[in-house]
Every structure is written in C-alpha cells, then in structure tokens.
Design a protein around this motif. Structure first.
Motif, PDB file in Angstrom:
ATOM      1  N   TRP A  42       0.819  -1.206   0.000  1.00  0.00           N
ATOM      2  CA  TRP A  42       0.000   0.000   0.000  1.00  0.00           C
ATOM      3  C   TRP A  42       0.854   1.257   0.000  1.00  0.00           C
ATOM      4  CZ3 TRP A  42      -3.814  -2.254   4.117  1.00  0.00           C
ATOM      5  CH2 TRP A  42      -4.722  -3.094   3.471  1.00  0.00           C
ATOM      6  N   MET A  98       0.632   0.595  -4.521  1.00  0.00           N
ATOM      7  CA  MET A  98      -0.823   0.682  -4.460  1.00  0.00           C
ATOM      8  C   MET A  98      -1.409   0.843  -5.857  1.00  0.00           C
ATOM      9  SD  MET A  98      -3.748   0.825  -2.781  1.00  0.00           S
ATOM     10  CE  MET A  98      -3.646   1.357  -1.065  1.00  0.00           C
ATOM     11  N   GLY A  99      -2.293  -0.057  -6.237  1.00  0.00           N
ATOM     12  CA  GLY A  99      -2.955  -0.007  -7.532  1.00  0.00           C
ATOM     13  C   GLY A  99      -2.306  -0.845  -8.603  1.00  0.00           C
ATOM     14  N   SER A 100      -1.104  -1.351  -8.350  1.00  0.00           N
ATOM     15  CA  SER A 100      -0.392  -2.107  -9.390  1.00  0.00           C
ATOM     16  C   SER A 100      -1.047  -3.456  -9.671  1.00  0.00           C
ATOM     17  CB  SER A 100       1.068  -2.315  -8.973  1.00  0.00           C
ATOM     18  OG  SER A 100       1.163  -3.108  -7.804  1.00  0.00           O
ATOM     19  N   THR A 122      -4.387  -3.864  -9.663  1.00  0.00           N
ATOM     20  CA  THR A 122      -5.782  -3.598 -10.004  1.00  0.00           C
ATOM     21  C   THR A 122      -5.898  -3.129 -11.452  1.00  0.00           C
ATOM     22  OG1 THR A 122      -6.265  -2.967  -7.719  1.00  0.00           O
ATOM     23  CG2 THR A 122      -7.819  -2.225  -9.396  1.00  0.00           C
ATOM     24  N   LEU A 160     -10.028   1.449  -5.604  1.00  0.00           N
ATOM     25  CA  LEU A 160      -8.841   1.940  -4.904  1.00  0.00           C
ATOM     26  C   LEU A 160      -9.181   3.175  -4.071  1.00  0.00           C
ATOM     27  CD1 LEU A 160      -6.295   1.557  -7.841  1.00  0.00           C
ATOM     28  CD2 LEU A 160      -6.489   0.086  -5.812  1.00  0.00           C
ATOM     29  N   ALA A 198     -10.472   0.627 -11.126  1.00  0.00           N
ATOM     30  CA  ALA A 198      -9.792   1.711 -10.410  1.00  0.00           C
ATOM     31  C   ALA A 198     -10.673   2.328  -9.332  1.00  0.00           C
ATOM     32  CB  ALA A 198      -9.341   2.789 -11.395  1.00  0.00           C
TER      33      ALA A 198
END
Length: 338
Positions: free
Chosen positions: A230, A234-236, A238, A246, A243
């Motif tokens: 995180w 973070m987001g890698s 998803t 997140l 999106a």
C-alpha cells in the motif's frame, strides 16, 4: 501498590440481561452466557477482581451486537437500556469501574447520533462499535455522521470484531474447527481497520481515538506488507476497469494511518505478540486490557496471563505505567474535557 485499569472488559447490566433472555434471537448463544456468571453476577465478578491488587475495569457491552438482536425501535431501546445500566454501575462502584464505553446500534444512524449525545451526558468516554453492521462496511457514507458525532465530543471508539461461522472456503457452508473465531475475528478487525484508514477518516478527524481489540489484530505482524503493497505499489494489482475500488486522495502515506490506531493487550497471554504490537503502535498507543470474563475461569486466566506476558517483557517502569493505566486515564480525561 500497582494501579491497573483494564480497558476492555465485558458485562451485562442486570436489566439488559433480563431483557436479553426474552429475545428469541439470543436463544442459541445464551447458554454460554448463562454459564459465565461474572458476565452478569457482580458478586462473582468482584470476587475475581479482588484477586488482583489495584485492579479496576472499564466496562464495555458484551456481544452479541445489538444489530443482531432487534430492529428499529427495539434496537434503540436496547442500546439505551445498556447505556443506562453501564452508567448506573459506574455511578455505584466508581472504584471498581472508573468509566464505561457505551453501546450503539448503527442500524439507524440518526438514532445512534442521538444516543451519542445522551450517553455522553451519562458519562460515556466512548462507544463500542462492531467491525461491520450486518455485513455492511463501516466506511459506507451512511455511517460517517456517527463517526463525526463521536469525534466532535472527543470520545473514543472501541472497535470489536464480530464474525459468525461463515465458511472459510466457497465450497463449504460453515467454518470448521471454530476457525471463524480464532482467525476470523482478527481478520474482520484488520479489514475494518483498513477500510477506515483508507477511507480518509483520519484525514477528517486526525485526533479520533480508535482502540482496536487484540493488539490491532493482523496489522502489526504484516507491517511490511502494508508498507510495500500500500506504498508505492498501491494499484499495481488492479486493472484500470476496477480503479474505483482503490482509495481516493489521501493526505498521508497509507501505512501512516494504521499507526494512528490504538491497540489493547488482549492477546490471551502471548508475550511475543505483545512485543510485536508494542513495537508497531508504540507504548503511548497501547492499553492494558484482558477481554474479561471470556475464559474458562470466568476472567481470572485472561487477566493473570496478560499481566504475566507484560512482566516477561521487562519494560521500563514508565512504559509499564503508561500501558497499565496512563494511556486509558488520558482518554478518560479527554472525554471529560479536562
């Protein structure tokens, strides 16, 4: 003499317990509660408490959540009955019970806000809130005004896990071996902490005190995963289409929010887990608590083993005093406006 204030102990005030026995929804679990006399029998409770020098208790409601017991006005009546009973006990036995954290039902957020005001007037220093409301996440917008009302009064939140025997695998219908309790409760706490932390709650209320049961559950042990996964990553994991799942913009790094929680020592006597939590949260964010009376001895085991675990750590006297009574006393003073 040592002063030790147990920051998380459960109780059924007499009138509430009498009402509980009339509810069909409580019939199943009630058998265990009936056998655990220190939960509702003050003579039994006082006898066990007297086994520990300088020992007193912050009172908190016992499970089950009010949301699981009643609907509408019935739930509102139950939280009022619980809070009246807790305030009465503190008023009658202030040396044994210096303060209480009240009950709330979040089924009706407006009623919960009204009860925050009323129970604060009775002396509540905070409120016990469960990690979800019939499966609904605490970061849903409908619950935000309740958190706002608690923060506005400088009151604290006792965040308690709640999870039944939901299946551990999608091919099964119920959890086996009571895994739902041993590992499921800490998981529920960790999920609720993550949802609150990443919802922006602490950006809105940076001074809000949330005490997490069982030393912050999984969070201290997985500090590295929180920082890695995180942080910059973070987001890698998803896809762009998801999106919206997140977090929105936050003022701090995600890992910083988790250290804003408080944690208790209710770890059933594990010294190593206690050390892990202390290293993570810091001595100024850890409160002595036992989860009294939920053990086979009616509470003595948990108090005794929690004290033993802290003794094993051989902490400096000033740190031990913070944990034993200093931190919770500061929360009590803040709630009182002093």
């Amino acid at each position: 003499m040592t002063t030790r204030i147990d920051a998380w102990t459960h109780i059924f005030p007499q009138a509430y317990f009498a009402r509980l026995q009339t509810l069909a929804t409580a019939a199943g679990p009630l058998k265990r509660w009936m056998e655990l006399k220190p939960l509702y029998d003050l003579d039994q409770r006082f006898r066990l408490m007297d086994g520990f020098d300088g020992y007193s208790q912050i009172l908190t409601p016992s499970m089950p959540p009010i949301e699981d017991l009643a609907e509408g006005e019935g739930a509102t009546d139950l939280m009022r009955l619980m809070n009246d009973g807790l305030a009465d006990l503190v008023g009658r036995y202030p040396q044994r019970f210096p303060a209480f954290a009240g009950a709330l039902s979040l089924l009706d957020p407006d009623a919960a806000i009204t009860e925050v005001e009323r129970a604060a007037g009775l002396g509540a220093i905070g409120f016990q809130i469960c990690t979800h409301v019939r499966g609904r996440a605490l970061d849903e917008p409908r619950f935000q005004p309740v958190f706002d009302a608690i923060a506005a009064r400088n009151l604290a939140i006792w965040l308690h896990p709640v999870r039944g025997p939901v299946p551990d695998y999608p091919t099964e219908t119920r959890s086996r071996h009571e895994i739902w309790w041993c590992f499921g409760w800490p998981y529920d706490s960790s999920v609720a902490m993550a949802r609150l932390a990443l919802s922006g709650l602490f950006d809105r209320h940076p001074h809000l005190k949330i005490i997490t049961h069982h030393m912050g559950a999984m969070i201290p042990f997985f500090a590295g995963r929180i920082e890695q996964g995180w942080g910059l990553e973070m987001g890698s994991r998803t896809p762009p289409a998801d999106a919206h799942l997140l977090p929105g913009p936050l003022k701090r790094n995600p890992q910083d929010y988790f250290r804003m929680f408080y944690a208790d020592t209710a770890l059933s006597g594990s010294a190593s887990a206690t050390r892990c939590g202390l290293d993570y949260f810091g001595a100024d964010h850890v409160l002595f608590a036992s989860d009294f009376p939920f053990d086979a001895e009616g509470g003595s085991y948990l108090v005794r083993e929690t004290i033993r675990a802290l003794d094993e750590l051989a902490l400096p006297a000033t740190v031990r005093q913070q944990i034993d009574h200093g931190n919770v006393t500061a929360l009590m003073r803040k709630a009182g406006g002093t």
